[in-house]
Design an enzyme around this catalytic site. Structure first.
Site, mmCIF file in Angstrom:
data_model
loop_
_atom_site.group_PDB
_atom_site.id
_atom_site.type_symbol
_atom_site.label_atom_id
_atom_site.label_comp_id
_atom_site.label_asym_id
_atom_site.label_seq_id
_atom_site.Cartn_x
_atom_site.Cartn_y
_atom_site.Cartn_z
ATOM 1 N N HIS A 96 0.854 -1.198 0.000
ATOM 2 C CA HIS A 96 0.000 0.000 0.000
ATOM 3 C C HIS A 96 0.890 1.249 0.000
ATOM 4 O O HIS A 96 1.964 1.253 0.612
ATOM 5 C CB HIS A 96 -0.915 0.000 1.227
ATOM 6 C CG HIS A 96 -1.925 1.103 1.170
ATOM 7 N ND1 HIS A 96 -1.619 2.389 1.545
ATOM 8 C CD2 HIS A 96 -3.218 1.123 0.759
ATOM 9 C CE1 HIS A 96 -2.697 3.152 1.365
ATOM 10 N NE2 HIS A 96 -3.672 2.407 0.889
ATOM 11 N N GLU A 168 -4.078 1.967 -7.177
ATOM 12 C CA GLU A 168 -4.449 3.058 -6.282
ATOM 13 C C GLU A 168 -3.499 4.238 -6.500
ATOM 14 O O GLU A 168 -2.414 4.275 -5.890
ATOM 15 C CB GLU A 168 -4.367 2.602 -4.836
ATOM 16 C CG GLU A 168 -5.261 1.435 -4.509
ATOM 17 C CD GLU A 168 -5.543 1.369 -3.010
ATOM 18 O OE1 GLU A 168 -6.696 1.583 -2.624
ATOM 19 O OE2 GLU A 168 -4.606 1.127 -2.243
HETATM 20 P P1 PGA Z 1 -9.637 5.948 0.528
HETATM 21 O O1 PGA Z 1 -8.454 4.913 0.775
HETATM 22 O O2 PGA Z 1 -10.770 5.198 -0.115
HETATM 23 O O3 PGA Z 1 -9.985 6.441 1.907
HETATM 24 O O4 PGA Z 1 -9.109 7.034 -0.353
HETATM 25 C C1 PGA Z 1 -8.146 3.950 -0.203
HETATM 26 C C2 PGA Z 1 -6.936 3.158 0.205
HETATM 27 O O5 PGA Z 1 -6.019 3.693 0.832
HETATM 28 O O6 PGA Z 1 -6.878 1.948 -0.101
#
Ligand code: PGA
Length: 260
Positions: A96, A168
């Site tokens: 992440h 992401e």
């Molecule tokens: P968020 O986080 O939906 O709060 O932007 C997504 C993530 O970090 O996986």
């Protein structure tokens, strides 16, 4: 018809009691509604054993937010794949952007973890995404391709079928994040699939689920799911209340009914 995925990572939130209450409510919902999408939740380590116990007989998968690649040893503060298996965990989120930017995670450590997860029968959810600066300099696809290629290094074709990827973009995540345009996200998902195809073949590239994450909520979820190359959603803030997550699960189910 394709399966879609919908999951939520809780980051550093929820006590064990709060996590258990969420899991019990989610379990009630899936028992009555039998969602057709694949559903998973990623609680903090401290809640894993209790959440896994609650969801043991349900189709909801439970994941951890990180792990060490070794089974045991001198690694103070770390959690091993054996410990996760012992809790009943089936999936592990790796790489992440918060772990990459704040805790020194690199493409190479992610690769060690991906291979270890697969050896231990855990499904890795590999998170990749470009920074705002990489996007600005026109290097978004290269950045994401590098992250995917290194994460999958040494992963066999047979093992690769268990892998999930979450795209992401770093600039889209969290309070200050701006959700991607669905079309932009779809082009990035295509680039990811292309990298997987180069590493394996078209079959694996078509099968491998690529989820979008970054400021997803109930207003924009359907727009992402309507894109051909987006196979699901990985949600943070907008799914930390169980009712909001259930709403997103229903939105994902509707996308499936819409012929996705
Ligand atoms: P968020 O986080 O939906 O709060 O932007 C997504 C993530 O970090 O996986």
């Amino acid at each position: 018809m394709k399966r879609l995925w919908i999951g939520t990572g809780w980051k550093m939130n929820k006590t064990t009691a709060e996590a258990e209450e969420y899991a019990v409510n989610l379990c009630d919902f899936v028992e009555h509604d039998s969602p057709r999408a694949n559903v998973f939740i990623v609680p903090p380590f401290t809640a894993l054993a209790r959440v896994c116990a609650v969801l043991k007989d349900s189709p909801v998968l439970v994941g951890a937010q990180n792990m060490h690649w070794e089974e045991s040893g001198a690694a103070t503060g770390e959690i091993s794949p054996l410990m996760l298996k012992d809790c009943g965990v089936q999936l592990v989120e790796l790489g992440h952007s918060e772990r990459r930017s704040s805790f020194g995670e690199t493409d190479f450590s992610v690769n060690l973890k991906v291979r270890s997860a697969l050896r231990h029968g855990l499904r890795p959810l590999i998170c990749v995404g470009e920074t705002a600066q990489e996007k600005e300099y026109g290097a978004a696809k290269e950045s994401v391709a590098r992250q995917v290629r290194i994460a999958l290094h040494g992963v066999s074709r047979e093992e690769a079928v268990a892998v999930l990827i979450a795209y992401e973009p770093v600039w889209a995540i969290g309070e200050k994040g701006v959700p991607s345009e669905p079309g932009y996200a779809c082009a990035m998902h295509r680039a990811i699939r292309h990298t997987v195809e180069e590493s394996y073949d078209t079959d694996i590239a078509q099968q491998l689920p690529v989820l979008y994450g970054g400021s997803v909520d109930s207003n924009n979820g359907a727009a992402f799911l309507s894109q051909a190359d987006i196979n699901g959603l990985f949600v943070g803030r907008a799914a930390w209340q169980v009712a909001s997550f259930v709403h997103l699960i229903r939105i994902t189910g509707s996308a499936l009914e819409g012929g996705k």
